[in-house]
Design a protein around this motif. Structure first.
Motif, mmCIF file in Angstrom:
data_model
loop_
_atom_site.group_PDB
_atom_site.id
_atom_site.type_symbol
_atom_site.label_atom_id
_atom_site.label_comp_id
_atom_site.label_asym_id
_atom_site.label_seq_id
_atom_site.Cartn_x
_atom_site.Cartn_y
_atom_site.Cartn_z
ATOM 1 N N SER A 38 0.846 -1.194 0.000
ATOM 2 C CA SER A 38 0.000 0.000 0.000
ATOM 3 C C SER A 38 0.881 1.243 0.000
ATOM 4 O O SER A 38 1.994 1.217 0.539
ATOM 5 C CB SER A 38 -0.909 0.018 1.235
ATOM 6 O OG SER A 38 -1.928 -0.933 1.071
ATOM 7 N N SER A 72 -3.740 -3.647 -2.387
ATOM 8 C CA SER A 72 -3.538 -2.219 -2.647
ATOM 9 C C SER A 72 -4.246 -1.823 -3.938
ATOM 10 O O SER A 72 -4.285 -2.594 -4.898
ATOM 11 C CB SER A 72 -2.043 -1.916 -2.763
ATOM 12 O OG SER A 72 -1.874 -0.588 -3.197
ATOM 13 N N THR A 73 -4.798 -0.606 -3.953
ATOM 14 C CA THR A 73 -5.445 -0.099 -5.166
ATOM 15 C C THR A 73 -4.581 0.948 -5.849
ATOM 16 O O THR A 73 -5.012 1.584 -6.798
ATOM 17 C CB THR A 73 -6.800 0.553 -4.814
ATOM 18 O OG1 THR A 73 -6.582 1.512 -3.766
ATOM 19 C CG2 THR A 73 -7.795 -0.468 -4.360
ATOM 20 N N ASP A 197 -19.124 7.422 -2.040
ATOM 21 C CA ASP A 197 -17.784 7.980 -1.842
ATOM 22 C C ASP A 197 -17.304 8.518 -3.195
ATOM 23 O O ASP A 197 -17.308 7.780 -4.183
ATOM 24 C CB ASP A 197 -16.866 6.854 -1.338
ATOM 25 C CG ASP A 197 -15.453 7.315 -1.038
ATOM 26 O OD1 ASP A 197 -14.971 8.262 -1.694
ATOM 27 O OD2 ASP A 197 -14.805 6.703 -0.184
ATOM 28 N N LYS A 233 -3.188 11.319 0.367
ATOM 29 C CA LYS A 233 -3.148 11.087 -1.083
ATOM 30 C C LYS A 233 -2.207 12.059 -1.787
ATOM 31 O O LYS A 233 -1.829 13.095 -1.249
ATOM 32 C CB LYS A 233 -4.564 11.087 -1.647
ATOM 33 C CG LYS A 233 -5.284 9.803 -1.200
ATOM 34 C CD LYS A 233 -6.564 9.498 -1.882
ATOM 35 C CE LYS A 233 -7.032 8.117 -1.396
ATOM 36 N NZ LYS A 233 -8.432 7.850 -1.720
HETATM 37 N N1 HH2 Z 1 -8.811 4.975 -0.975
HETATM 38 C C1 HH2 Z 1 -7.958 3.949 -0.947
HETATM 39 C C2 HH2 Z 1 -8.415 2.648 -0.711
HETATM 40 N N2 HH2 Z 1 -9.720 2.413 -0.473
HETATM 41 N N3 HH2 Z 1 -11.932 3.201 -0.195
HETATM 42 C C3 HH2 Z 1 -12.806 4.224 -0.196
HETATM 43 N N4 HH2 Z 1 -14.099 4.004 0.050
HETATM 44 N N5 HH2 Z 1 -12.395 5.514 -0.445
HETATM 45 C C4 HH2 Z 1 -11.104 5.813 -0.709
HETATM 46 O O1 HH2 Z 1 -10.802 7.014 -0.953
HETATM 47 C C5 HH2 Z 1 -10.137 4.760 -0.723
HETATM 48 C C6 HH2 Z 1 -10.606 3.431 -0.465
HETATM 49 C C7 HH2 Z 1 -6.501 4.184 -1.176
HETATM 50 O O2 HH2 Z 1 -5.823 4.425 0.032
HETATM 51 P P1 HH2 Z 1 -4.996 3.336 0.875
HETATM 52 O O3 HH2 Z 1 -5.896 2.242 1.362
HETATM 53 O O4 HH2 Z 1 -4.250 4.011 1.937
HETATM 54 O O5 HH2 Z 1 -3.935 2.767 -0.138
HETATM 55 P P2 HH2 Z 1 -3.803 1.422 -0.964
HETATM 56 O O6 HH2 Z 1 -4.948 1.340 -1.920
HETATM 57 O O7 HH2 Z 1 -2.475 1.560 -1.670
HETATM 58 O O8 HH2 Z 1 -3.838 0.261 -0.014
#
Ligand code: HH2
Length: 292
Positions: A38, A72-73, A197, A233
């Motif tokens: 992540s 991770s997204t 969201d 972000k």
């Molecule tokens: N952002 C991320 C992941 N999931 N879900 C919702 N509902 N809204 C968001 O803005 C959102 C989300 C990305 O952040 P993070 O989880 O910190 O990173 P990663 O995707 O790299 O695990």
């Protein structure tokens, strides 16, 4: 202007969230990423003990909800099988649920993972694809009867930041979210389970993110509780290059959370739980004094 009083009440009733500090400000969803990659906290909580300890820390710092993710997204992140994702999230959810933790959310696109997470004790499915990843996703959401977060994203995680384009980002994000809420309702998801969201950072330029943050009132006006995820972000570092390291972005994240609070969002998804709780408590006390 607090436009979402109903949502704060619903949080207490539907999500059993104990808003002990103030019912007049957004709830805090603390982020717990159980991934190696992540963008902000990847690799820190791979061991069960470390993950559970971090979950407990976030609760002690003021998290009203925990959001656990096993994939991770971020653009370029490695895809993960459903089995691997379940192995990452389910034991941590089960351990925290045994503790009597606040509501637990699973951040996943995969219906199989959502199903396993609910079996382990989660009650919220946070889906960044808004039930578009698999054809049976809306039916599974209805069957599980869980709270359902539907997020906007243009494109897919791998390529979403390549060339995001909108004629009118606020109108298009709102239209998308209404369409996904209708798809969920048509599949049998109850209206009072649906959250929306705007998906800050998901297929959006700096200008798109800022416009959406300035027009969160339009998203709140759609009539569903709104979750805002701006924490740490990239747009924060674009505006303030000294915050290049994700863990240096708490102040900018809090600024965005306060913009959300002012617009009436019902919850903010954040990494820096204690700092955000402090800011929201002060913000809501000032607001209350002004309207006394
Ligand atoms: N952002 C991320 C992941 N999931 N879900 C919702 N509902 N809204 C968001 O803005 C959102 C989300 C990305 O952040 P993070 O989880 O910190 O990173 P990663 O995707 O790299 O695990």
């Amino acid at each position: 202007m607090w436009g979402n009083r109903l949502s704060a009440e619903r949080l207490q009733e539907e999500w059993s969230v104990a808003l002990t500090r103030s019912p007049q400000r957004p709830a805090i969803m603390g982020i717990l990423n159980l991934t190696p990659d992540s963008f902000s906290d990847g690799g820190r909580y791979l061991a069960l003990d470390a993950a559970v300890a971090q979950g407990r820390r976030l609760i002690a710092q003021g998290a009203d909800i925990l959001d656990l993710g096993g994939e991770s997204t971020r653009p370029g992140a490695a895809p993960v099988s459903a089995q691997a994702e379940i192995a990452r999230v389910a034991p941590v959810i089960a351990a925290l649920a045994r503790d009597g933790a606040p509501p637990l959310s699973v951040d996943t696109m995969k219906p199989e993972v959502a199903r396993a997470a609910m079996a382990a004790g989660a009650t919220i499915w946070n889906d960044v694809t808004a039930l578009r990843y698999a054809p049976d996703a809306p039916d599974v959401a209805a069957e599980l009867g869980c709270q359902m977060v539907l997020m906007h994203m243009q494109g897919e995680p791998r390529t979403m930041q390549a060339a995001p384009h909108y004629e009118d980002v606020t109108a298009e994000v709102c239209a998308f979210l209404v369409g996904r809420a209708e798809a969920a309702l048509a599949a049998g998801v109850a209206r009072d389970k649906i959250w929306l969201d705007p998906g800050i950072g998901f297929g959006k330029t700096l200008d798109h993110n800022l416009t959406l943050l300035a027009r969160l009132d339009a998203v709140c006006a759609l009539g569903f509780p709104v979750l805002l995820g701006a924490s740490r972000k990239r747009f924060i570092a674009t505006l303030h290059p000294a915050a290049e390291a994700p863990d240096a972005r708490a102040p900018g994240s809090i600024a965005a959370a306060l913009a959300g609070a002012a617009a009436g969002v019902a919850a903010v998804r954040v990494h820096d739980v204690g700092e955000t709780a402090q800011a929201l408590d002060v913000w809501s006390a000032i607001r209350a004094a002004g309207s006394a």
